[in-house]
Motif scaffolding. Structure first.
Motif, PDB file in Angstrom:
ATOM      1  N   THR A   3       0.860  -1.178   0.000  1.00 48.72           N
ATOM      2  CA  THR A   3       0.000   0.000   0.000  1.00 48.72           C
ATOM      3  C   THR A   3       0.896   1.227   0.000  1.00 48.72           C
ATOM      4  O   THR A   3       1.758   1.381   0.876  1.00 48.72           O
ATOM      5  CB  THR A   3      -0.920   0.023   1.232  1.00 48.72           C
ATOM      6  OG1 THR A   3      -1.762  -1.135   1.207  1.00 48.72           O
ATOM      7  CG2 THR A   3      -1.798   1.273   1.217  1.00 48.72           C
ATOM      8  N   TYR A   4       0.715   2.081  -0.993  1.00 50.49           N
ATOM      9  CA  TYR A   4       1.527   3.292  -1.151  1.00 50.49           C
ATOM     10  C   TYR A   4       0.674   4.498  -0.769  1.00 50.49           C
ATOM     11  O   TYR A   4      -0.398   4.703  -1.341  1.00 50.49           O
ATOM     12  CB  TYR A   4       1.996   3.443  -2.592  1.00 50.49           C
ATOM     13  CG  TYR A   4       2.775   2.257  -3.114  1.00 50.49           C
ATOM     14  CD1 TYR A   4       4.163   2.199  -3.017  1.00 50.49           C
ATOM     15  CD2 TYR A   4       2.113   1.186  -3.720  1.00 50.49           C
ATOM     16  CE1 TYR A   4       4.871   1.102  -3.489  1.00 50.49           C
ATOM     17  CE2 TYR A   4       2.810   0.084  -4.198  1.00 50.49           C
ATOM     18  CZ  TYR A   4       4.189   0.050  -4.083  1.00 50.49           C
ATOM     19  OH  TYR A   4       4.873  -1.042  -4.553  1.00 50.49           O
ATOM     20  N   PHE A   5       1.155   5.285   0.182  1.00 50.47           N
ATOM     21  CA  PHE A   5       0.434   6.505   0.565  1.00 50.47           C
ATOM     22  C   PHE A   5       1.166   7.699  -0.026  1.00 50.47           C
ATOM     23  O   PHE A   5       2.341   7.926   0.270  1.00 50.47           O
ATOM     24  CB  PHE A   5       0.332   6.651   2.087  1.00 50.47           C
ATOM     25  CG  PHE A   5      -0.669   7.687   2.517  1.00 50.47           C
ATOM     26  CD1 PHE A   5      -1.953   7.317   2.895  1.00 50.47           C
ATOM     27  CD2 PHE A   5      -0.341   9.043   2.525  1.00 50.47           C
ATOM     28  CE1 PHE A   5      -2.892   8.260   3.280  1.00 50.47           C
ATOM     29  CE2 PHE A   5      -1.265  10.003   2.899  1.00 50.47           C
ATOM     30  CZ  PHE A   5      -2.548   9.613   3.272  1.00 50.47           C
ATOM     31  N   ILE A   6       0.459   8.468  -0.855  1.00 48.28           N
ATOM     32  CA  ILE A   6       1.048   9.632  -1.520  1.00 48.28           C
ATOM     33  C   ILE A   6       0.659  10.892  -0.744  1.00 48.28           C
ATOM     34  O   ILE A   6      -0.525  11.243  -0.664  1.00 48.28           O
ATOM     35  CB  ILE A   6       0.564   9.759  -2.981  1.00 48.28           C
ATOM     36  CG1 ILE A   6       0.659   8.416  -3.729  1.00 48.28           C
ATOM     37  CG2 ILE A   6       1.338  10.855  -3.698  1.00 48.28           C
ATOM     38  CD1 ILE A   6       2.040   7.838  -3.840  1.00 48.28           C
ATOM     39  N   THR A   7       1.644  11.542  -0.172  1.00 51.43           N
ATOM     40  CA  THR A   7       1.396  12.800   0.517  1.00 51.43           C
ATOM     41  C   THR A   7       2.288  13.868  -0.090  1.00 51.43           C
ATOM     42  O   THR A   7       3.250  13.570  -0.805  1.00 51.43           O
ATOM     43  CB  THR A   7       1.644  12.679   2.033  1.00 51.43           C
ATOM     44  OG1 THR A   7       1.153  13.862   2.693  1.00 51.43           O
ATOM     45  CG2 THR A   7       3.123  12.507   2.347  1.00 51.43           C
ATOM     46  N   GLY A   8       1.951  15.112   0.182  1.00 50.29           N
ATOM     47  CA  GLY A   8       2.724  16.216  -0.385  1.00 50.29           C
ATOM     48  C   GLY A   8       3.113  17.220   0.662  1.00 50.29           C
ATOM     49  O   GLY A   8       2.655  17.160   1.809  1.00 50.29           O
ATOM     50  N   ILE A   9       3.963  18.159   0.269  1.00 51.31           N
ATOM     51  CA  ILE A   9       4.407  19.190   1.209  1.00 51.31           C
ATOM     52  C   ILE A   9       3.406  20.330   1.286  1.00 51.31           C
ATOM     53  O   ILE A   9       3.592  21.282   2.029  1.00 51.31           O
ATOM     54  CB  ILE A   9       5.806  19.711   0.841  1.00 51.31           C
ATOM     55  CG1 ILE A   9       5.791  20.436  -0.514  1.00 51.31           C
ATOM     56  CG2 ILE A   9       6.810  18.575   0.833  1.00 51.31           C
ATOM     57  CD1 ILE A   9       7.080  21.184  -0.824  1.00 51.31           C
ATOM     58  N   GLY A  10       2.322  20.239   0.502  1.00 51.34           N
ATOM     59  CA  GLY A  10       1.282  21.250   0.495  1.00 51.34           C
ATOM     60  C   GLY A  10       0.272  20.935  -0.589  1.00 51.34           C
ATOM     61  O   GLY A  10       0.224  19.818  -1.121  1.00 51.34           O
ATOM     62  N   THR A  11      -0.516  21.935  -0.938  1.00 45.98           N
ATOM     63  CA  THR A  11      -1.532  21.791  -1.976  1.00 45.98           C
ATOM     64  C   THR A  11      -0.930  22.100  -3.348  1.00 45.98           C
ATOM     65  O   THR A  11      -0.025  22.913  -3.470  1.00 45.98           O
ATOM     66  CB  THR A  11      -2.708  22.748  -1.687  1.00 45.98           C
ATOM     67  OG1 THR A  11      -3.208  22.473  -0.371  1.00 45.98           O
ATOM     68  CG2 THR A  11      -3.829  22.559  -2.684  1.00 45.98           C
ATOM     69  N   ASP A  12      -1.419  21.416  -4.359  1.00 44.42           N
ATOM     70  CA  ASP A  12      -1.002  21.666  -5.749  1.00 44.42           C
ATOM     71  C   ASP A  12       0.486  21.440  -5.985  1.00 44.42           C
ATOM     72  O   ASP A  12       1.134  22.192  -6.720  1.00 44.42           O
ATOM     73  CB  ASP A  12      -1.380  23.099  -6.181  1.00 44.42           C
ATOM     74  CG  ASP A  12      -2.887  23.306  -6.229  1.00 44.42           C
ATOM     75  OD1 ASP A  12      -3.611  22.335  -6.517  1.00 44.42           O
ATOM     76  OD2 ASP A  12      -3.330  24.440  -5.978  1.00 44.42           O
ATOM     77  N   VAL A  13       1.024  20.397  -5.371  1.00 39.61           N
ATOM     78  CA  VAL A  13       2.428  20.066  -5.620  1.00 39.61           C
ATOM     79  C   VAL A  13       2.580  18.888  -6.579  1.00 39.61           C
ATOM     80  O   VAL A  13       3.699  18.543  -6.961  1.00 39.61           O
ATOM     81  CB  VAL A  13       3.196  19.775  -4.306  1.00 39.61           C
ATOM     82  CG1 VAL A  13       3.227  21.019  -3.432  1.00 39.61           C
ATOM     83  CG2 VAL A  13       2.602  18.588  -3.573  1.00 39.61           C
ATOM     84  N   GLY A  14       1.456  18.266  -6.943  1.00 36.92           N
ATOM     85  CA  GLY A  14       1.520  17.181  -7.922  1.00 36.92           C
ATOM     86  C   GLY A  14       1.205  15.798  -7.382  1.00 36.92           C
ATOM     87  O   GLY A  14       1.579  14.794  -7.987  1.00 36.92           O
ATOM     88  N   LYS A  15       0.479  15.724  -6.266  1.00 40.77           N
ATOM     89  CA  LYS A  15       0.166  14.419  -5.672  1.00 40.77           C
ATOM     90  C   LYS A  15      -0.632  13.527  -6.632  1.00 40.77           C
ATOM     91  O   LYS A  15      -0.371  12.325  -6.719  1.00 40.77           O
ATOM     92  CB  LYS A  15      -0.632  14.587  -4.377  1.00 40.77           C
ATOM     93  CG  LYS A  15       0.133  15.176  -3.222  1.00 40.77           C
ATOM     94  CD  LYS A  15      -0.665  15.134  -1.938  1.00 40.77           C
ATOM     95  CE  LYS A  15      -2.005  15.819  -2.031  1.00 40.77           C
ATOM     96  NZ  LYS A  15      -1.909  17.259  -2.332  1.00 40.77           N
ATOM     97  N   THR A  16      -1.598  14.110  -7.329  1.00 42.10           N
ATOM     98  CA  THR A  16      -2.447  13.295  -8.198  1.00 42.10           C
ATOM     99  C   THR A  16      -1.668  12.749  -9.385  1.00 42.10           C
ATOM    100  O   THR A  16      -1.859  11.596  -9.789  1.00 42.10           O
ATOM    101  CB  THR A  16      -3.671  14.107  -8.668  1.00 42.10           C
ATOM    102  OG1 THR A  16      -4.406  14.555  -7.518  1.00 42.10           O
ATOM    103  CG2 THR A  16      -4.589  13.264  -9.542  1.00 42.10           C
ATOM    104  N   VAL A  17      -0.777  13.549  -9.943  1.00 41.49           N
ATOM    105  CA  VAL A  17       0.073  13.076 -11.038  1.00 41.49           C
ATOM    106  C   VAL A  17       0.960  11.938 -10.551  1.00 41.49           C
ATOM    107  O   VAL A  17       1.097  10.907 -11.217  1.00 41.49           O
ATOM    108  CB  VAL A  17       0.917  14.229 -11.620  1.00 41.49           C
ATOM    109  CG1 VAL A  17       1.975  13.693 -12.583  1.00 41.49           C
ATOM    110  CG2 VAL A  17       0.023  15.237 -12.319  1.00 41.49           C
ATOM    111  N   VAL A  18       1.563  12.110  -9.379  1.00 42.11           N
ATOM    112  CA  VAL A  18       2.403  11.055  -8.816  1.00 42.11           C
ATOM    113  C   VAL A  18       1.565   9.814  -8.519  1.00 42.11           C
ATOM    114  O   VAL A  18       1.991   8.682  -8.787  1.00 42.11           O
ATOM    115  CB  VAL A  18       3.123  11.543  -7.546  1.00 42.11           C
ATOM    116  CG1 VAL A  18       3.768  10.373  -6.805  1.00 42.11           C
ATOM    117  CG2 VAL A  18       4.169  12.588  -7.908  1.00 42.11           C
ATOM    118  N   ALA A  19       0.368  10.010  -7.989  1.00 37.65           N
ATOM    119  CA  ALA A  19      -0.513   8.872  -7.715  1.00 37.65           C
ATOM    120  C   ALA A  19      -0.820   8.108  -8.998  1.00 37.65           C
ATOM    121  O   ALA A  19      -0.835   6.870  -9.004  1.00 37.65           O
ATOM    122  CB  ALA A  19      -1.799   9.347  -7.054  1.00 37.65           C
ATOM    123  N   ALA A  20      -1.045   8.826 -10.088  1.00 35.71           N
ATOM    124  CA  ALA A  20      -1.305   8.172 -11.371  1.00 35.71           C
ATOM    125  C   ALA A  20      -0.084   7.395 -11.849  1.00 35.71           C
ATOM    126  O   ALA A  20      -0.209   6.277 -12.362  1.00 35.71           O
ATOM    127  CB  ALA A  20      -1.723   9.212 -12.415  1.00 35.71           C
TER     128      ALA A  20
END
Length: 206
Positions: A3-20
């Motif tokens: 299970t991979y949890f994708i978190t970011g250093i803030g909003t709009d840093v690219g979490k969804t792209v990385v998740a994809a």
């Protein structure tokens, strides 16, 4: 299965792209527990549109909130209370990618944050995007994860290369780089597949 949890250093840093990218690389399932705003085109929709494989399953949100605000505030507007006991990880025999909302300390309610969704067995991947202050925000994110006894599996940098920034984050943050996403003109299936192939060996080694 991981299970991979994708978190970011803030909003709009690219979490969804990385998740994809991670979803495509591992042909994993995808789940965003809490979605706030953009319900006509959620992050789940975006990931589904960006991946190419036919194995990944998109799982339903535990909470889908109408207002694009911090989840605790969006929930209050909708007249609901976010209860962690109601956020149940979907059952799957596949790898699972979980995407957080905003940064680690984004409130879910008056006591709990996104950080409280992360379990000890998760492979935590931090997404960092370069801007003035991003070194501080990245190191704070890494420190907060470790203060909870959570292991950081790696970091993905998003955007134009900034070698001095990336070097000091890796050195002071004691974190391994999984890869970096260039400033792409367009993010589409081909771009996601390209990075998925690049990152896959590192992801498999986590």
């Amino acid at each position: 299965m991981n299970t991979y949890f994708i978190t970011g250093i803030g909003t709009d840093v690219g979490k969804t792209v990385v998740a994809a990218i991670v979803t495509e690389a591992m042909q994993a399932d995808y789940w965003k527990p809490v979605q706030a705003g953009e319900l006509q085109h959620t992050d789940t929709h975006s990931v589904e549109e960006l991946i190419s494989n036919s194995k990944s399953v998109m799982h339903e949100h535990s909470y889908a909130l109408r207002t694009p605000m911090s989840p605790h505030a969006a929930a209050a507007i909708d007249g609901v209370h976010i209860d962690l006991e109601m956020i149940e990880e979907p059952e799957t025999e596949n790898h699972l990618v979980i995407e957080g909302a905003g940064g680690l300390l984004v409130p879910l309610n008056e006591q709990e944050t996104i950080l409280d969704l992360i379990k000890n067995n998760y492979k935590v991947i931090v997404v960092s995007r370069h801007y003035l202050g991003s070194i501080n925000h990245t190191l704070l994110t890494l420190s907060e994860l470790r203060s909870r006894g959570l292991e950081v599996s790696g970091i993905i940098f998003n955007g134009k290369a900034h070698p001095t920034t990336e070097h000091i984050i890796k050195k002071m943050g004691h974190v391994e780089e999984i890869g970096r996403i260039d400033e792409e003109a367009v993010i589409d299936k081909q771009v996601i597949k390209k990075y998925a192939e690049m990152f896959k060996p590192r992801l498999e080694a986590l």
